[in-house]
Scaffold this motif. Structure first.
Motif, PDB file in Angstrom:
ATOM      1  N   TYR A 117       0.852  -1.199   0.000  1.00 31.56           N
ATOM      2  CA  TYR A 117       0.000   0.000   0.000  1.00 31.56           C
ATOM      3  C   TYR A 117       0.886   1.246   0.000  1.00 31.56           C
ATOM      4  N   ALA A 118       0.680   2.131  -0.987  1.00 32.66           N
ATOM      5  CA  ALA A 118       1.440   3.376  -1.110  1.00 32.66           C
ATOM      6  C   ALA A 118       0.536   4.550  -0.747  1.00 32.66           C
ATOM      7  N   PRO A 119       0.807   5.263   0.341  1.00 31.79           N
ATOM      8  CA  PRO A 119      -0.092   6.322   0.808  1.00 31.79           C
ATOM      9  C   PRO A 119      -0.084   7.570  -0.075  1.00 31.79           C
ATOM     10  N   SER A 120      -0.963   8.488   0.276  1.00 27.58           N
ATOM     11  CA  SER A 120      -1.082   9.750  -0.438  1.00 27.58           C
ATOM     12  C   SER A 120       0.028  10.709  -0.018  1.00 27.58           C
ATOM     13  N   HIS A 126      -0.736   4.443   7.966  1.00 23.10           N
ATOM     14  CA  HIS A 126      -2.023   3.918   8.442  1.00 23.10           C
ATOM     15  C   HIS A 126      -3.223   4.649   7.844  1.00 23.10           C
ATOM     16  N   GLU A 127      -3.042   5.540   6.892  1.00 24.38           N
ATOM     17  CA  GLU A 127      -4.151   6.401   6.452  1.00 24.38           C
ATOM     18  C   GLU A 127      -5.347   5.594   5.955  1.00 24.38           C
ATOM     19  N   VAL A 142      -0.343  -7.523   3.666  1.00 25.76           N
ATOM     20  CA  VAL A 142      -0.348  -6.117   3.265  1.00 25.76           C
ATOM     21  C   VAL A 142       0.758  -5.370   4.002  1.00 25.76           C
ATOM     22  N   LEU A 143       1.575  -4.645   3.239  1.00 28.72           N
ATOM     23  CA  LEU A 143       2.681  -3.872   3.798  1.00 28.72           C
ATOM     24  C   LEU A 143       2.537  -2.408   3.397  1.00 28.72           C
ATOM     25  N   ALA A 144       2.817  -1.510   4.328  1.00 27.37           N
ATOM     26  CA  ALA A 144       2.738  -0.075   4.028  1.00 27.37           C
ATOM     27  C   ALA A 144       3.817   0.664   4.786  1.00 27.37           C
ATOM     28  N   SER A 193      -3.983   8.545  -4.302  1.00 29.35           N
ATOM     29  CA  SER A 193      -3.532   9.897  -4.619  1.00 29.35           C
ATOM     30  C   SER A 193      -2.106   9.849  -5.170  1.00 29.35           C
ATOM     31  N   TRP A 194      -1.147  10.472  -4.475  1.00 22.76           N
ATOM     32  CA  TRP A 194       0.241  10.462  -4.938  1.00 22.76           C
ATOM     33  C   TRP A 194       0.759   9.024  -5.051  1.00 22.76           C
ATOM     34  N   GLY A 195       0.386   8.197  -4.082  1.00 26.97           N
ATOM     35  CA  GLY A 195       0.781   6.795  -4.128  1.00 26.97           C
ATOM     36  C   GLY A 195       0.171   6.051  -5.298  1.00 26.97           C
TER      37      GLY A 195
END
Length: 480
Positions: A117-120, A126-127, A142-144, A193-195
């Motif tokens: 998982y690539a955040p924003s 954790h978003e 799942v890895l973030a 988003s950015w991710g």
């Protein structure tokens, strides 16, 4: 759920001088990558995490060695700094809301598909904890990690920023290789988003990524960054792709904000099974479950309510789940769901629309050429090339890549195959002395003296200063 504090020692994060003090930086300067790992686990009697535990984890994303007092102080300030518009009662309620995950629960035995998982933009790992927990409960590892800039916690709106997150995705893929539960043959990257732009860059670089999900990804909003990365092209994105979009903005709004509408990578992605789900109750922010928790009811959800956007959010998660089932687990029911109408899938009326198209053949790449030769034989190199060229007029592998391929074949003692590749090079680049020199070397290695001499001579005609050809002709006792 595990929290793993680790560094990417291949990349520097802190500069030589600390920008806060002006003094030389102290401590570890490598890039910190605090990793949240959600995984299928055995049932546990331990209490589930509270959402506040995720917020506490965010306080150590850049600096691992914080004291308990520092964590408490920073976590307490988190909501006020980011979600100051909500009341104390709502903030306390969400802070104490139980989640599904249990910290450090015993892992289930077996192998499970991996989801990165690539955040924003500048967001914590954790978003979208609710989505990550849900996927783990459905049999995914799942890895973030947080979205940070190249050298500071704040992301930057440039190619260096994108590549920083791409590097984090690559690091997590490497980390996953060492996990007992990881089925690395089935790997997806989900980005918001950015991710949801960085994951596309990552997939263009790494064909081990077998599926992509973009949650209203910036792929749409930063076409200039996409265009600046010359490797992010449809031919390198031949994998299933789910794009979940927010409610469309009007043309007038886009023009007023000077949105570049001149190009769309998604429109050109001809070699992928592409699904675009548009969620009408959701704006861009609604894709973050943290936003759903902490946004103010007064203006935080527009003309929709928190309940309505939360329902849409749950359907977004369901489409992500079914897409991953279809393409990472080869699940027929998941594929039927993705190819079914929203009505057939019992989606509430007016919530979403689905557009899809399936891959149109294979991409025009060197790998496609190699696959064709593997099936038909290297002696058909010219025919297979012409077949691909007839379908893709812009297919033109570089001379360097073809010659490199030929030399790999020579080193593998596949001399006949190497000769066929070098023959193709001389056809495609008839004025290249280097191409004929390579072909001559292959013939010489194959003990074909006459053809070796012929092509060394041709190479010298094109480049009289080719000392390599001249020397080989001497070795073969042949005149120039």
């Amino acid at each position: 759920m595990h929290i793993v504090q680790q560094y990417d020692y291949s990349r520097v994060y802190k500069g030589k001088i600390d920008l806060l003090s002006g003094l030389p930086s102290s401590g570890e300067r490598a890039r910190p990558i605090q990793t949240l790992a959600w995984y299928p686990a055995q049932k546990s009697a331990a209490p589930a995490l509270l959402y506040g535990d995720y917020i506490r984890s965010a306080t150590t994303e850049e600096v691992f060695a914080r004291t308990d007092a520092e964590v408490k102080q920073l976590a307490g300030a988190w909501i006020g700094q980011r979600w100051g518009g909500i009341g104390a009662a709502q903030a306390e309620q969400e802070w104490r809301r139980p989640m599904w995950a249990v910290r450090d629960a015993v892992e289930l035995p077996g192998k499970f598909p991996v989801v990165i998982y690539a955040p924003s933009f500048s967001a914590s790992a954790h978003e979208s904890a609710d989505l990550c927990e849900y996927l783990a409960s459905q049999g995914y590892l799942v890895l973030a990690s947080p979205d940070m800039g190249a050298h500071e916690c704040t992301m930057s709106h440039d190619i260096e920023g994108v590549e920083a997150q791409v590097g984090d995705i690559e690091f997590l893929i490497g980390y996953a290789h060492g996990l007992a539960q990881a089925d690395m043959a089935h790997l997806a990257v989900v980005g918001y988003s950015w991710g949801g732009m960085s994951n596309v860059f990552a997939a263009a670089k790494d064909s081990r990524i077998t599926a992509l999900v973009s949650l209203d990804g910036s792929l749409r909003y930063f076409p200039e960054l996409v265009n600046s990365a010359k490797y992010v092209v449809p031919a390198r994105l031949a994998l299933p792709f789910l794009f979940v979009a927010a409610r469309p903005r009007s043309i007038e709004d886009l023009l007023a904000k000077k949105q570049d509408l001149s190009a769309s990578l998604m429109n050109n992605m001809a070699y992928t099974d592409l699904y675009k789900v548009t969620m009408y109750p959701m704006t861009h922010a609604n894709f973050s479950s943290e936003y759903q928790r902490f946004a103010s009811d007064a203006g935080g959800f527009g003309e929709y309510s928190r309940a309505e956007t939360s329902l849409a959010h749950s359907w977004m998660a369901r489409y992500v789940h079914q897409f991953l089932n279809a393409y990472l687990k080869n699940d027929a029911a998941g594929l039927a769901f993705m190819n079914g109408t929203p009505e057939k899938n019992l989606v509430p009326p007016h919530m979403l629309t689905l557009e899809s198209r399936h891959a149109n053949g294979q991409p025009p790449t060197l790998e496609t050429l190699a696959e064709g030769l593997g099936k038909r034989g290297f002696e058909h190199a010219g025919e297979v090339y012409k077949d691909i060229k007839s379908r893709h007029g812009d297919f033109q592998p570089s001379e360097e890549s073809l010659r490199g391929w030929g030399y790999q074949l020579l080193l593998a003692n596949k001399t006949g195959a190497a000769i066929e590749i070098f023959k193709l090079v001389t056809v495609l680049f008839p004025d290249s002395w280097n191409a004929f020199d390579c072909l001559a070397e292959a013939y010489q290695q194959n003990q074909d003296r006459a053809l070796a001499i012929k092509h060394y001579r041709r190479s010298l005609e094109l480049e009289p200063k080719n000392d390599n050809a001249a020397q080989h002709l001497k070795t073969l006792n042949a005149a120039r």
